[in-house]
Design a protein around this motif. Sequence first.
Motif, short mmCIF file in Angstrom:
data_model
loop_
_atom_site.label_atom_id
_atom_site.label_comp_id
_atom_site.label_asym_id
_atom_site.label_seq_id
_atom_site.Cartn_x
_atom_site.Cartn_y
_atom_site.Cartn_z
N HIS A 192 8.33 -33.97 -12.29
CA HIS A 192 8.36 -32.19 -12.77
C HIS A 192 7.26 -31.61 -12.07
O HIS A 192 6.22 -31.94 -11.97
N SER A 193 7.74 -30.41 -11.67
CA SER A 193 6.80 -29.39 -11.04
C SER A 193 6.39 -28.34 -12.09
O SER A 193 6.87 -27.74 -12.68
N LEU A 194 5.04 -28.26 -12.02
CA LEU A 194 4.37 -27.56 -13.08
C LEU A 194 3.41 -26.54 -12.23
O LEU A 194 2.25 -26.96 -12.22
N ASP A 195 3.85 -25.44 -11.79
CA ASP A 195 3.09 -24.87 -10.66
C ASP A 195 2.23 -23.62 -11.26
O ASP A 195 1.45 -23.11 -10.75
N MET A 196 2.52 -23.25 -12.52
CA MET A 196 1.69 -22.50 -13.19
C MET A 196 1.77 -20.93 -12.97
O MET A 196 0.81 -20.28 -12.93
N PRO B 270 11.26 -30.29 -3.98
CA PRO B 270 12.64 -29.09 -3.66
C PRO B 270 12.44 -27.79 -4.57
O PRO B 270 13.35 -27.74 -5.51
N VAL B 271 11.52 -27.00 -4.72
CA VAL B 271 10.99 -26.08 -5.47
C VAL B 271 10.74 -24.76 -4.86
O VAL B 271 10.59 -24.80 -3.70
N ASN B 272 10.93 -23.58 -5.49
CA ASN B 272 10.37 -22.33 -5.03
C ASN B 272 11.05 -22.03 -3.53
O ASN B 272 10.85 -22.01 -2.28
N ASN B 273 12.46 -22.24 -3.57
CA ASN B 273 13.58 -21.97 -2.30
C ASN B 273 13.16 -23.00 -1.46
O ASN B 273 13.43 -22.84 -0.29
N ASN B 274 12.88 -24.37 -1.74
CA ASN B 274 12.53 -25.25 -0.88
C ASN B 274 11.46 -25.21 -0.03
O ASN B 274 11.21 -25.63 1.13
N ASN B 275 10.56 -24.40 -0.41
CA ASN B 275 9.18 -24.20 0.13
C ASN B 275 8.06 -24.91 -0.55
O ASN B 275 7.01 -24.96 -0.08
N GLY B 276 8.27 -25.78 -1.37
CA GLY B 276 7.47 -26.55 -2.08
C GLY B 276 6.36 -25.96 -3.16
O GLY B 276 6.75 -24.79 -3.48
N GLN B 277 5.73 -26.92 -3.74
CA GLN B 277 4.82 -26.22 -4.87
C GLN B 277 3.46 -26.37 -4.10
O GLN B 277 2.88 -27.20 -3.43
N SER B 278 2.49 -25.00 -4.55
CA SER B 278 1.33 -25.06 -3.87
C SER B 278 0.24 -25.51 -4.99
O SER B 278 -1.04 -25.74 -4.50
#
Length: 243
Positions: free
Chosen positions: A127-131, A23-31
Amino acid sequence: MALFLHTLQPFKSERPVNMENLPVNNNNGQSYGYTLYETSITSGGTLNSKNNIRDRALVFVDKHFVGVLDYTVQEIVLPDGKGSRTLSLLVENCGRVNYGTTLDEQRKGLVGDVELNSHILQGFIIHSLDMKPGFVNRLQSSSHWVSMQRRPTFPAFFQAKLYVNSSPKDTFIKLPEWTKGVVFINGRNLGRYWSIGPQQTLYVPGPWLHRGDNQVIVFEEQEADGKVQFTSSPDYGMTVDVQ
C-alpha cells in the motif's frame, strides 16, 4: 471518524519493491510518506531486516504491534501462532540526505529482502501512502470512514472538524495522547508529530483556515485517544542550558 489502511488500493509483488519504483503517480513512483508491506506467515521466529529497511518500520502480526525495525535494530522475534497470519511492515521515509557520498543510496521503503528464520519472505501486498494532496483528497472522498464508537485498530486515519466562527488567525495544534504520525488541515500536509518531542505543537497558519468548518485529518501509527487540541501558544518542550 476513522479510516483503516486496508481500505486503500494495494499492489501485489512477489518480492519487496522500494517506494520509488512502485507503480503510482503515473509510474513515477512514490517520493515521500509511508509504504505498508504485508505478507502471510505460518510461524513465529526471528524476523531479520537484513538492513533493508529505509528508514523505520513498525511491525505488526494480525494487526497486533510487535516492535520497531530501523538502522539500529535489525532483528525482532515474532510470536508463535496457529495457521496463516498477516505480517505487516509499515515503513516510513524519514528524509533523504542531499550531500556527500550517500547521495545514490537514498531509496526508501523495503530496498531488499527480509527473512523469517533465514527464509526469504515473498508474496507481498503493498500500500502506497505518499501523504500528498492527491492522496489526501482521495481519503476525503472515501466511503469507508467509520465512527469511533469503539477502540480503533492502528495504524489509521482520523477525521474531525474545527469550526471557526470569525476571521481565522494563526493557531497551534496539540496531540497530547497521540504517539506518532502526520497532520493535515483542509487537505494540506501540516507536518509530522512524535510524542518523544521535544516539540509538542504544530503551527497552523491562519490563511490555511477559513470561516466555518475546517477539516482535520490525522494519520496515527500506534495509539491515540481521539482528542485534538488547539492552542494560541506553542509548546516547544523543555529547554536546557548549554554550557
